[in-house]
Scaffold this motif. Structure first.
Motif, mmCIF file in Angstrom:
data_model
loop_
_atom_site.group_PDB
_atom_site.id
_atom_site.type_symbol
_atom_site.label_atom_id
_atom_site.label_comp_id
_atom_site.label_asym_id
_atom_site.label_seq_id
_atom_site.Cartn_x
_atom_site.Cartn_y
_atom_site.Cartn_z
ATOM 1 N N VAL A 45 0.870 -1.180 0.000
ATOM 2 C CA VAL A 45 0.000 0.000 0.000
ATOM 3 C C VAL A 45 0.906 1.229 0.000
ATOM 4 C CG1 VAL A 45 -1.799 1.285 1.222
ATOM 5 C CG2 VAL A 45 -1.777 -1.208 1.342
ATOM 6 N N HIS A 93 -8.853 -4.153 -0.274
ATOM 7 C CA HIS A 93 -8.186 -3.270 -1.243
ATOM 8 C C HIS A 93 -9.080 -2.062 -1.550
ATOM 9 C CE1 HIS A 93 -4.605 -5.540 -2.681
ATOM 10 N NE2 HIS A 93 -5.304 -6.608 -2.317
ATOM 11 N N THR A 103 -3.268 0.496 -3.602
ATOM 12 C CA THR A 103 -2.812 -0.823 -3.171
ATOM 13 C C THR A 103 -2.232 -1.516 -4.398
ATOM 14 O OG1 THR A 103 -4.821 -2.099 -3.649
ATOM 15 C CG2 THR A 103 -4.752 -0.921 -1.544
ATOM 16 N N GLU A 104 -1.747 -2.709 -4.220
ATOM 17 C CA GLU A 104 -1.192 -3.472 -5.343
ATOM 18 C C GLU A 104 -2.221 -3.703 -6.438
ATOM 19 O OE1 GLU A 104 0.401 -7.142 -3.869
ATOM 20 O OE2 GLU A 104 2.019 -6.146 -2.794
ATOM 21 N N LYS A 105 -3.494 -3.779 -6.067
ATOM 22 C CA LYS A 105 -4.529 -4.142 -7.033
ATOM 23 C C LYS A 105 -5.502 -3.031 -7.380
ATOM 24 C CE LYS A 105 -4.418 -9.025 -5.915
ATOM 25 N NZ LYS A 105 -5.178 -10.212 -5.594
#
Length: 129
Positions: A45, A93, A103-105
């Motif tokens: 994050v 997320h 976030t990563e997604k």
């Protein structure tokens, strides 16, 4: 006749005692199974400071099924413990993105990002784990 009634009373007492112990064993098994159902999850994050940490953790902890969330400022990584393995990771997320953090997604909400304090407005190209 007295012997028959006494025998029936003894059989009934043994039967009730046996049922009570069976119920207790089933309850203990269920409690153990629920404890084993906890799941840990982690992902990156973006963020900068202790104020970011507080906001990110609050957003993650607000998701139903999350028992604990800790964001590491240096690593840009959040560690989450779930009470329920069926909790949807994407909902976590999305909750973090809704308060302005990538976030990563999921990319953070631009509107929420603009309302973050200056110290919390991170570089969108920042590498996250």
């Amino acid at each position: 006749m007295k012997k028959i009634i006494l025998s029936l009373a003894i059989i009934a007492a043994v039967a009730f005692t046996g049922c009570k112990n069976d119920t207790k064993q089933k309850t203990e098994t269920t409690e153990i199974s629920n404890k084993m159902a906890k799941v840990d999850l982690s992902f990156g994050v973006r963020g900068n400071c202790a104020m970011c940490k507080k906001t990110i953790e609050k957003a993650a902890n607000a998701v139903d099924g999350v028992s604990n969330a800790i964001w590491n400022v240096e690593e840009k990584k959040i560690e989450i413990s779930l009470e329920n393995p069926k909790t949807d990771a994407m909902s976590i997320h999305n909750a973090i993105a809704a308060v302005g953090y990538d976030t990563e997604k999921v990319a953070g909400s631009e509107e929420a990002y603009k309302n973050l304090p200056g110290c919390c407005q991170y570089d969108h190209t920042m590498k996250i784990n």
